[in-house]
Design a protein around this motif. Structure first.
Motif, mmCIF file in Angstrom:
data_model
loop_
_atom_site.group_PDB
_atom_site.id
_atom_site.type_symbol
_atom_site.label_atom_id
_atom_site.label_comp_id
_atom_site.label_asym_id
_atom_site.label_seq_id
_atom_site.Cartn_x
_atom_site.Cartn_y
_atom_site.Cartn_z
ATOM 1 N N HIS A 195 0.893 -1.111 0.034
ATOM 2 C CA HIS A 195 -0.035 -0.154 0.144
ATOM 3 C C HIS A 195 1.050 1.313 -0.013
ATOM 4 O O HIS A 195 1.949 1.438 0.622
ATOM 5 N N GLU A 205 5.554 3.961 1.344
ATOM 6 C CA GLU A 205 4.870 2.539 1.458
ATOM 7 C C GLU A 205 4.244 2.576 2.978
ATOM 8 O O GLU A 205 4.857 3.163 3.999
ATOM 9 N N ASN A 258 -3.754 7.509 -2.271
ATOM 10 C CA ASN A 258 -3.582 5.880 -2.032
ATOM 11 C C ASN A 258 -3.591 5.231 -3.100
ATOM 12 O O ASN A 258 -4.623 5.158 -3.825
ATOM 13 N N GLU A 260 -3.019 0.551 -4.018
ATOM 14 C CA GLU A 260 -2.590 -0.634 -3.668
ATOM 15 C C GLU A 260 -1.701 -1.301 -4.856
ATOM 16 O O GLU A 260 -2.274 -1.022 -6.063
ATOM 17 N N THR A 295 -7.684 1.871 -4.075
ATOM 18 C CA THR A 295 -6.905 2.671 -2.980
ATOM 19 C C THR A 295 -6.582 1.769 -1.904
ATOM 20 O O THR A 295 -5.387 1.944 -1.558
ATOM 21 N N PHE A 296 -7.503 1.559 -1.106
ATOM 22 C CA PHE A 296 -7.331 0.754 0.198
ATOM 23 C C PHE A 296 -8.398 -0.104 0.302
ATOM 24 O O PHE A 296 -9.647 0.290 1.057
ATOM 25 N N CYS A 321 -7.836 -8.421 -0.779
ATOM 26 C CA CYS A 321 -8.090 -7.098 -1.514
ATOM 27 C C CYS A 321 -8.526 -7.314 -2.952
ATOM 28 O O CYS A 321 -8.683 -8.387 -3.510
#
Length: 432
Positions: A195, A205, A258, A260, A295-296, A321
Protein backbone atom coordinates in the motif's frame (compact mmCIF):
# COMPACT_ATOMS: atom_id res chain seq x y z
CA UNK A 1 2.05 -4.59 4.68
CA UNK A 2 2.64 -7.28 2.04
CA UNK A 3 5.12 -9.16 4.24
CA UNK A 4 2.74 -9.00 7.19
CA UNK A 5 -0.16 -10.23 5.05
CA UNK A 6 1.92 -13.11 3.68
CA UNK A 7 2.92 -14.20 7.17
CA UNK A 8 -0.63 -13.98 8.50
CA UNK A 9 -2.06 -16.11 5.69
CA UNK A 10 0.68 -18.65 4.98
CA UNK A 11 2.91 -19.03 8.04
CA UNK A 12 3.53 -22.82 8.17
CA UNK A 13 2.42 -23.10 11.80
CA UNK A 14 -0.11 -20.33 12.37
CA UNK A 15 -1.11 -19.13 8.88
CA UNK A 16 -4.82 -18.70 8.28
CA UNK A 17 -4.95 -21.07 5.31
CA UNK A 18 -2.44 -23.64 6.49
CA UNK A 19 -4.17 -25.84 9.05
CA UNK A 20 -7.94 -25.39 8.82
CA UNK A 21 -11.00 -25.55 6.58
CA UNK A 22 -12.13 -21.94 6.19
CA UNK A 23 -14.74 -22.43 3.46
CA UNK A 24 -18.49 -22.87 3.48
CA UNK A 25 -21.26 -21.90 5.90
CA UNK A 26 -19.33 -23.34 8.84
CA UNK A 27 -16.20 -21.38 7.88
CA UNK A 28 -15.57 -17.68 7.28
CA UNK A 29 -16.78 -17.21 3.71
CA UNK A 30 -18.60 -18.99 0.88
CA UNK A 31 -17.39 -19.08 -2.73
CA UNK A 32 -19.40 -19.58 -5.91
CA UNK A 33 -18.46 -23.28 -6.35
CA UNK A 34 -19.74 -23.96 -2.83
CA UNK A 35 -23.01 -22.19 -3.63
CA UNK A 36 -23.92 -23.95 -6.87
CA UNK A 37 -22.60 -26.87 -8.92
CA UNK A 38 -23.63 -24.94 -12.03
CA UNK A 39 -20.72 -22.54 -11.54
CA UNK A 40 -18.09 -25.27 -11.89
CA UNK A 41 -20.03 -26.94 -14.69
CA UNK A 42 -19.92 -23.75 -16.77
CA UNK A 43 -16.17 -23.54 -16.26
CA UNK A 44 -15.98 -27.19 -17.31
CA UNK A 45 -17.78 -26.28 -20.54
CA UNK A 46 -15.28 -23.45 -21.01
CA UNK A 47 -12.38 -25.89 -20.59
CA UNK A 48 -13.78 -28.38 -23.10
CA UNK A 49 -14.37 -25.68 -25.71
CA UNK A 50 -10.89 -24.20 -25.23
CA UNK A 51 -9.39 -27.70 -25.53
CA UNK A 52 -11.17 -28.13 -28.85
CA UNK A 53 -9.94 -24.75 -30.10
CA UNK A 54 -6.39 -25.73 -29.12
CA UNK A 55 -6.59 -28.70 -31.48
CA UNK A 56 -7.60 -31.31 -28.88
CA UNK A 57 -4.09 -31.94 -27.47
CA UNK A 58 -3.53 -35.40 -25.94
CA UNK A 59 -1.51 -34.15 -22.96
CA UNK A 60 -3.47 -31.20 -21.57
CA UNK A 61 -2.33 -29.82 -18.22
CA UNK A 62 -5.40 -28.59 -16.33
CA UNK A 63 -4.04 -26.31 -13.61
CA UNK A 64 -5.91 -24.65 -10.75
CA UNK A 65 -4.40 -21.99 -8.51
CA UNK A 66 -5.69 -21.98 -4.93
CA UNK A 67 -8.23 -24.82 -5.29
CA UNK A 68 -9.80 -24.44 -1.84
CA UNK A 69 -11.60 -27.68 -0.98
CA UNK A 70 -11.41 -28.92 -4.57
CA UNK A 71 -15.13 -28.36 -5.13
CA UNK A 72 -14.65 -26.34 -8.31
CA UNK A 73 -12.37 -28.92 -9.92
CA UNK A 74 -14.76 -31.74 -8.97
CA UNK A 75 -17.58 -29.99 -10.86
CA UNK A 76 -15.28 -29.12 -13.78
CA UNK A 77 -14.17 -32.75 -14.13
CA UNK A 78 -17.74 -34.02 -13.98
CA UNK A 79 -18.49 -31.90 -17.04
CA UNK A 80 -15.25 -32.84 -18.80
CA UNK A 81 -16.02 -36.54 -18.26
CA UNK A 82 -19.01 -36.16 -20.59
CA UNK A 83 -16.49 -35.80 -23.42
CA UNK A 84 -14.51 -39.05 -23.43
CA UNK A 85 -11.60 -37.90 -25.58
CA UNK A 86 -11.13 -34.72 -23.55
CA UNK A 87 -11.37 -36.64 -20.29
CA UNK A 88 -8.63 -39.05 -21.42
CA UNK A 89 -6.37 -36.13 -22.40
CA UNK A 90 -6.44 -34.29 -19.08
CA UNK A 91 -3.99 -34.34 -16.18
CA UNK A 92 -4.84 -32.20 -13.13
CA UNK A 93 -2.36 -30.00 -11.27
CA UNK A 94 -3.24 -28.13 -8.08
CA UNK A 95 -1.09 -25.14 -7.10
CA UNK A 96 -1.49 -25.37 -3.32
CA UNK A 97 0.87 -24.75 -0.38
CA UNK A 98 -1.47 -25.72 2.48
CA UNK A 99 -1.00 -29.35 3.62
CA UNK A 100 -4.46 -29.40 5.17
CA UNK A 101 -6.20 -28.11 2.05
CA UNK A 102 -4.31 -30.64 -0.08
CA UNK A 103 -5.95 -33.44 1.88
CA UNK A 104 -9.40 -31.85 1.41
CA UNK A 105 -8.81 -31.46 -2.33
CA UNK A 106 -7.81 -35.10 -2.64
CA UNK A 107 -10.94 -36.15 -0.78
CA UNK A 108 -13.16 -34.06 -3.08
CA UNK A 109 -11.73 -35.85 -6.10
CA UNK A 110 -12.15 -39.28 -4.54
CA UNK A 111 -8.51 -40.02 -3.72
CA UNK A 112 -6.24 -39.94 -0.67
CA UNK A 113 -3.42 -37.42 -0.57
CA UNK A 114 -0.21 -39.50 -0.75
CA UNK A 115 1.90 -39.92 2.36
CA UNK A 116 5.43 -38.62 2.22
CA UNK A 117 8.34 -41.05 2.14
CA UNK A 118 11.05 -40.36 4.72
CA UNK A 119 14.61 -41.46 4.01
CA UNK A 120 18.01 -40.85 5.60
CA UNK A 121 21.26 -39.81 4.00
CA UNK A 122 24.30 -40.90 6.02
CA UNK A 123 24.60 -42.89 9.22
CA UNK A 124 22.95 -40.54 11.71
CA UNK A 125 19.76 -38.46 11.72
CA UNK A 126 20.96 -35.31 13.38
CA UNK A 127 19.61 -32.90 10.79
CA UNK A 128 16.31 -32.83 8.92
CA UNK A 129 15.87 -31.40 5.44
CA UNK A 130 12.56 -30.19 3.95
CA UNK A 131 10.36 -32.18 1.59
CA UNK A 132 11.65 -32.51 -1.97
CA UNK A 133 11.33 -34.72 -4.99
CA UNK A 134 13.61 -37.73 -5.43
CA UNK A 135 15.19 -36.01 -8.42
CA UNK A 136 16.01 -32.92 -6.34
CA UNK A 137 17.37 -35.12 -3.57
CA UNK A 138 19.79 -36.79 -5.96
CA UNK A 139 21.03 -33.35 -7.02
CA UNK A 140 21.38 -32.10 -3.45
CA UNK A 141 22.80 -35.00 -1.51
CA UNK A 142 26.32 -34.62 -2.92
CA UNK A 143 26.32 -30.98 -1.76
CA UNK A 144 25.53 -31.87 1.84
CA UNK A 145 28.63 -32.06 4.02
CA UNK A 146 26.72 -33.21 7.13
CA UNK A 147 26.59 -36.85 8.05
CA UNK A 148 23.24 -38.10 9.19
CA UNK A 149 21.02 -35.81 7.12
CA UNK A 150 17.43 -36.98 6.69
CA UNK A 151 15.01 -35.81 4.02
CA UNK A 152 11.42 -36.27 2.99
CA UNK A 153 10.62 -37.42 -0.52
CA UNK A 154 7.56 -35.51 -1.68
CA UNK A 155 5.30 -38.01 -3.41
CA UNK A 156 2.83 -35.45 -4.71
CA UNK A 157 0.94 -37.39 -7.40
CA UNK A 158 -1.84 -39.96 -7.30
CA UNK A 159 -3.92 -41.71 -9.96
CA UNK A 160 -7.66 -42.22 -9.65
CA UNK A 161 -9.43 -45.47 -10.52
CA UNK A 162 -10.61 -43.97 -13.81
CA UNK A 163 -7.01 -43.21 -14.80
CA UNK A 164 -7.01 -39.48 -14.00
CA UNK A 165 -3.63 -38.34 -12.63
CA UNK A 166 -3.71 -35.61 -9.98
CA UNK A 167 -0.60 -33.75 -8.80
CA UNK A 168 0.09 -31.03 -6.26
CA UNK A 169 2.69 -28.32 -6.91
CA UNK A 170 4.14 -25.30 -5.14
CA UNK A 171 4.12 -23.11 -8.27
CA UNK A 172 3.47 -23.12 -12.01
CA UNK A 173 7.17 -23.81 -12.55
CA UNK A 174 6.58 -27.31 -11.14
CA UNK A 175 4.00 -28.18 -13.80
CA UNK A 176 5.58 -30.10 -16.72
CA UNK A 177 5.71 -28.51 -20.15
CA UNK A 178 2.77 -28.97 -22.47
CA UNK A 179 -0.53 -27.39 -23.54
CA UNK A 180 -2.19 -25.81 -20.53
CA UNK A 181 -5.51 -24.52 -19.28
CA UNK A 182 -5.31 -22.49 -16.07
CA UNK A 183 -8.09 -21.65 -13.62
CA UNK A 184 -7.64 -19.08 -10.86
CA UNK A 185 -10.84 -18.54 -8.90
CA UNK A 186 -10.59 -16.24 -5.88
CA UNK A 187 -6.82 -16.69 -5.88
CA UNK A 188 -5.43 -13.24 -6.68
CA UNK A 189 -7.50 -11.47 -4.01
CA UNK A 190 -5.61 -13.38 -1.30
CA UNK A 191 -2.12 -12.49 -2.56
CA UNK A 192 -0.16 -9.99 -0.44
CA UNK A 193 -0.42 -6.33 -1.45
CA UNK A 194 1.71 -3.26 -0.87
CA UNK A 195 0.00 0.00 0.00
CA UNK A 196 1.42 3.37 -1.08
CA UNK A 197 0.61 7.02 -0.43
CA UNK A 198 1.56 10.01 -2.59
CA UNK A 199 3.42 12.62 -0.50
CA UNK A 200 5.51 15.73 -1.04
CA UNK A 201 8.52 13.39 -1.10
CA UNK A 202 7.02 11.00 -3.66
CA UNK A 203 5.45 7.58 -3.13
CA UNK A 204 5.85 6.19 0.38
CA UNK A 205 4.90 2.69 1.49
CA UNK A 206 2.50 1.95 4.33
CA UNK A 207 4.09 -0.52 6.77
CA UNK A 208 2.90 -2.57 9.75
CA UNK A 209 4.67 -1.80 13.03
CA UNK A 210 4.41 -2.85 16.66
CA UNK A 211 1.94 -0.73 18.59
CA UNK A 212 3.68 0.13 21.88
CA UNK A 213 0.88 2.41 23.11
CA UNK A 214 -0.02 0.96 26.55
CA UNK A 215 -3.54 2.36 26.27
CA UNK A 216 -4.25 0.69 22.92
CA UNK A 217 -5.76 -2.81 22.81
CA UNK A 218 -4.10 -3.43 19.42
CA UNK A 219 -0.70 -5.07 19.02
CA UNK A 220 -0.02 -3.62 15.56
CA UNK A 221 -0.47 -0.31 13.77
CA UNK A 222 0.05 1.19 10.31
CA UNK A 223 2.93 3.63 9.76
CA UNK A 224 4.19 5.44 6.68
CA UNK A 225 7.77 4.84 5.63
CA UNK A 226 9.82 8.05 5.89
CA UNK A 227 12.05 7.01 2.97
CA UNK A 228 11.57 5.05 -0.26
CA UNK A 229 11.40 1.26 0.10
CA UNK A 230 12.39 -1.37 -2.40
CA UNK A 231 8.72 -1.91 -3.21
CA UNK A 232 7.90 1.78 -3.73
CA UNK A 233 10.98 2.29 -5.90
CA UNK A 234 10.36 -0.76 -8.08
CA UNK A 235 6.55 -0.84 -8.33
CA UNK A 236 5.46 2.80 -8.40
CA UNK A 237 6.81 3.56 -11.86
CA UNK A 238 5.37 4.75 -15.17
CA UNK A 239 6.13 1.30 -16.53
CA UNK A 240 3.41 -0.23 -14.34
CA UNK A 241 1.19 2.79 -13.66
CA UNK A 242 1.48 5.26 -16.56
CA UNK A 243 -1.39 7.46 -15.30
CA UNK A 244 -0.17 8.02 -11.73
CA UNK A 245 1.77 11.09 -10.54
CA UNK A 246 5.53 10.71 -10.34
CA UNK A 247 6.74 14.31 -9.83
CA UNK A 248 5.69 15.94 -6.49
CA UNK A 249 6.30 19.43 -7.87
CA UNK A 250 3.78 18.89 -10.67
CA UNK A 251 1.26 16.93 -8.61
CA UNK A 252 0.72 18.77 -5.34
CA UNK A 253 -3.03 18.39 -5.73
CA UNK A 254 -2.65 14.61 -5.50
CA UNK A 255 -0.95 14.56 -2.07
CA UNK A 256 -2.67 11.99 0.14
CA UNK A 257 -3.62 9.78 -2.81
CA UNK A 258 -3.48 6.04 -1.99
CA UNK A 259 -2.99 2.96 -4.16
CA UNK A 260 -2.55 -0.79 -3.68
CA UNK A 261 -0.14 -2.89 -5.72
CA UNK A 262 0.63 -6.58 -5.48
CA UNK A 263 4.09 -7.65 -6.62
CA UNK A 264 2.99 -11.25 -5.99
CA UNK A 265 0.03 -10.87 -8.38
CA UNK A 266 2.31 -9.26 -10.94
CA UNK A 267 4.72 -12.19 -10.78
CA UNK A 268 1.97 -14.80 -11.13
CA UNK A 269 0.44 -12.91 -14.08
CA UNK A 270 3.85 -12.92 -15.77
CA UNK A 271 4.23 -16.64 -15.06
CA UNK A 272 0.83 -17.38 -16.58
CA UNK A 273 1.43 -15.21 -19.65
CA UNK A 274 4.87 -16.66 -20.29
CA UNK A 275 3.67 -20.24 -19.89
CA UNK A 276 0.70 -19.77 -22.22
CA UNK A 277 2.86 -17.99 -24.76
CA UNK A 278 5.44 -20.79 -24.71
CA UNK A 279 3.28 -23.93 -24.55
CA UNK A 280 -0.07 -22.72 -25.94
CA UNK A 281 -3.21 -22.52 -23.90
CA UNK A 282 -5.46 -20.16 -21.96
CA UNK A 283 -6.27 -18.97 -18.46
CA UNK A 284 -9.53 -18.03 -16.78
CA UNK A 285 -9.26 -15.67 -13.80
CA UNK A 286 -12.37 -15.02 -11.68
CA UNK A 287 -12.25 -12.73 -8.68
CA UNK A 288 -13.74 -9.59 -7.20
CA UNK A 289 -12.23 -6.26 -8.13
CA UNK A 290 -12.11 -3.65 -10.85
CA UNK A 291 -10.43 -2.82 -14.14
CA UNK A 292 -8.26 -0.33 -12.29
CA UNK A 293 -6.13 -0.14 -9.13
CA UNK A 294 -7.83 0.32 -5.75
CA UNK A 295 -6.95 2.81 -3.05
CA UNK A 296 -7.30 0.77 0.15
CA UNK A 297 -9.45 -2.34 -0.09
CA UNK A 298 -7.73 -4.64 2.43
CA UNK A 299 -10.43 -6.37 4.48
CA UNK A 300 -10.59 -9.03 7.18
CA UNK A 301 -13.47 -11.50 7.20
CA UNK A 302 -14.39 -13.93 9.97
CA UNK A 303 -17.60 -15.94 10.29
CA UNK A 304 -18.99 -14.17 7.21
CA UNK A 305 -18.60 -10.71 8.78
CA UNK A 306 -16.13 -7.94 8.00
CA UNK A 307 -13.86 -7.12 10.94
CA UNK A 308 -13.35 -3.39 11.38
CA UNK A 309 -9.68 -3.61 12.37
CA UNK A 310 -7.73 -5.68 9.81
CA UNK A 311 -4.73 -5.89 12.16
CA UNK A 312 -6.74 -7.54 14.91
CA UNK A 313 -6.01 -11.20 15.83
CA UNK A 314 -3.70 -12.01 12.89
CA UNK A 315 -4.14 -15.53 11.56
CA UNK A 316 -7.72 -15.82 12.80
CA UNK A 317 -9.47 -14.10 9.88
CA UNK A 318 -9.25 -14.11 6.10
CA UNK A 319 -7.45 -11.18 4.47
CA UNK A 320 -8.17 -10.13 0.91
CA UNK A 321 -8.04 -7.16 -1.46
CA UNK A 322 -9.75 -6.09 -4.66
CA UNK A 323 -8.00 -7.35 -7.79
CA UNK A 324 -6.68 -4.91 -10.41
CA UNK A 325 -7.66 -6.72 -13.62
CA UNK A 326 -6.11 -4.06 -15.86
CA UNK A 327 -2.71 -4.73 -14.30
CA UNK A 328 -3.04 -8.52 -14.65
CA UNK A 329 -3.85 -8.17 -18.34
CA UNK A 330 -0.85 -5.90 -18.95
CA UNK A 331 1.62 -7.89 -16.87
CA UNK A 332 0.71 -11.15 -18.57
CA UNK A 333 2.36 -9.73 -21.69
CA UNK A 334 5.64 -9.13 -19.88
CA UNK A 335 8.12 -12.01 -20.34
CA UNK A 336 8.84 -13.82 -17.11
CA UNK A 337 12.59 -13.23 -17.31
CA UNK A 338 13.01 -9.45 -17.25
CA UNK A 339 16.79 -9.87 -16.92
CA UNK A 340 16.79 -10.15 -20.72
CA UNK A 341 17.69 -6.66 -21.97
CA UNK A 342 15.33 -7.20 -24.91
CA UNK A 343 12.32 -7.92 -22.73
CA UNK A 344 10.55 -4.71 -23.68
CA UNK A 345 10.74 -5.63 -27.35
CA UNK A 346 9.66 -9.27 -26.99
CA UNK A 347 6.21 -9.36 -25.43
CA UNK A 348 4.56 -12.68 -24.66
CA UNK A 349 2.47 -13.91 -27.58
CA UNK A 350 -0.84 -13.70 -25.72
CA UNK A 351 -4.06 -11.69 -25.78
CA UNK A 352 -6.15 -10.74 -22.76
CA UNK A 353 -9.95 -10.58 -22.89
CA UNK A 354 -12.24 -8.75 -20.49
CA UNK A 355 -12.87 -8.28 -17.75
CA UNK A 356 -16.56 -9.10 -18.00
CA UNK A 357 -18.83 -9.53 -15.02
CA UNK A 358 -19.37 -13.01 -13.62
CA UNK A 359 -23.05 -12.73 -14.51
CA UNK A 360 -22.24 -11.90 -18.14
CA UNK A 361 -19.74 -14.76 -18.38
CA UNK A 362 -22.10 -17.36 -16.92
CA UNK A 363 -24.99 -16.17 -19.09
CA UNK A 364 -22.93 -16.53 -22.26
CA UNK A 365 -21.79 -19.98 -21.16
CA UNK A 366 -25.45 -21.07 -20.98
CA UNK A 367 -26.09 -21.32 -17.25
CA UNK A 368 -29.77 -20.50 -17.72
CA UNK A 369 -30.15 -23.58 -19.96
CA UNK A 370 -28.39 -25.71 -17.36
CA UNK A 371 -30.74 -24.43 -14.66
CA UNK A 372 -33.78 -25.24 -16.81
CA UNK A 373 -32.51 -28.79 -17.37
CA UNK A 374 -31.87 -29.38 -13.68
CA UNK A 375 -35.31 -28.04 -12.74
CA UNK A 376 -36.95 -30.28 -15.33
CA UNK A 377 -35.63 -33.36 -13.54
CA UNK A 378 -36.04 -32.06 -9.97
CA UNK A 379 -39.15 -33.35 -8.21
CA UNK A 380 -38.41 -31.95 -4.76
CA UNK A 381 -39.85 -28.43 -4.48
CA UNK A 382 -37.44 -27.34 -1.76
CA UNK A 383 -34.44 -28.48 -3.79
CA UNK A 384 -35.85 -26.71 -6.86
CA UNK A 385 -36.10 -23.48 -4.86
CA UNK A 386 -32.51 -23.95 -3.75
CA UNK A 387 -31.38 -24.32 -7.38
CA UNK A 388 -33.10 -21.05 -8.30
CA UNK A 389 -31.80 -19.11 -5.29
CA UNK A 390 -28.22 -20.32 -5.81
CA UNK A 391 -28.49 -19.40 -9.51
CA UNK A 392 -29.62 -15.90 -8.54
CA UNK A 393 -26.85 -15.54 -5.99
CA UNK A 394 -24.00 -16.20 -8.42
CA UNK A 395 -25.51 -14.39 -11.44
CA UNK A 396 -27.56 -11.47 -10.13
CA UNK A 397 -25.93 -8.00 -10.38
CA UNK A 398 -27.27 -7.25 -6.90
CA UNK A 399 -25.38 -10.22 -5.44
CA UNK A 400 -22.21 -11.81 -6.90
CA UNK A 401 -22.93 -11.31 -10.59
CA UNK A 402 -21.44 -7.82 -10.90
CA UNK A 403 -18.72 -7.42 -8.27
CA UNK A 404 -17.01 -10.61 -9.46
CA UNK A 405 -15.21 -10.25 -12.77
CA UNK A 406 -13.74 -12.67 -15.29
CA UNK A 407 -10.52 -12.18 -17.27
CA UNK A 408 -9.13 -14.56 -19.87
CA UNK A 409 -5.58 -14.78 -21.21
CA UNK A 410 -5.04 -16.88 -24.33
CA UNK A 411 -2.34 -17.69 -26.83
CA UNK A 412 -2.33 -15.57 -29.94
CA UNK A 413 -4.06 -17.44 -32.75
CA UNK A 414 -6.88 -18.76 -30.59
CA UNK A 415 -10.22 -17.07 -31.20
CA UNK A 416 -12.00 -15.08 -28.50
CA UNK A 417 -12.65 -17.43 -25.56
CA UNK A 418 -16.25 -18.40 -24.77
CA UNK A 419 -17.83 -16.12 -22.21
CA UNK A 420 -16.13 -13.05 -23.68
CA UNK A 421 -17.57 -12.95 -27.20
CA UNK A 422 -20.61 -10.81 -26.41
CA UNK A 423 -18.41 -8.20 -24.74
CA UNK A 424 -16.21 -8.12 -27.84
CA UNK A 425 -19.28 -7.63 -30.06
CA UNK A 426 -20.45 -4.74 -27.87
CA UNK A 427 -17.01 -3.12 -28.05
CA UNK A 428 -16.91 -3.45 -31.84
CA UNK A 429 -20.41 -2.01 -32.12
CA UNK A 430 -19.41 0.97 -29.96
CA UNK A 431 -16.39 1.64 -32.18
CA UNK A 432 -18.61 1.68 -35.26
Amino acid sequence: MASWMREVLTNPLHGYYMNRDVFGSAGDFVTSPEISQMFGEMIGVWCVEMWQRMGQPKNLKLVEFGPGRGTLMKDVLRTVSCFEECKNSVEVFFIEISPHLRTLQAKSLGVVYPEQEKISVGKNTGLRMPAMSREDLEKKKDEWSWEGTSAVIENNSVSRDDGLKISWCQSLDDVPEGPVLIIAHEFFDALPVHHFQWTKNGWRERLVDINDDPESPDHFKFVLSPTPTLASASLMTKEFYPDLPMDPVLSEDKFGMNIEASSAAMAVAQDIGSRISKDKGAALIIDYGYDRPSTFSLRAIKEHKIIENVLENPGEADLSCDVDFSLLGRLAKFPKDKSDIKWKMTENQITSYGPVTQGEFLAEMGIDLRLAKLLAFEEDEQQAQHLVSSFDRITSPEQMGRIYKCLSIASNGLTTPPGFQQKLKETETTKE
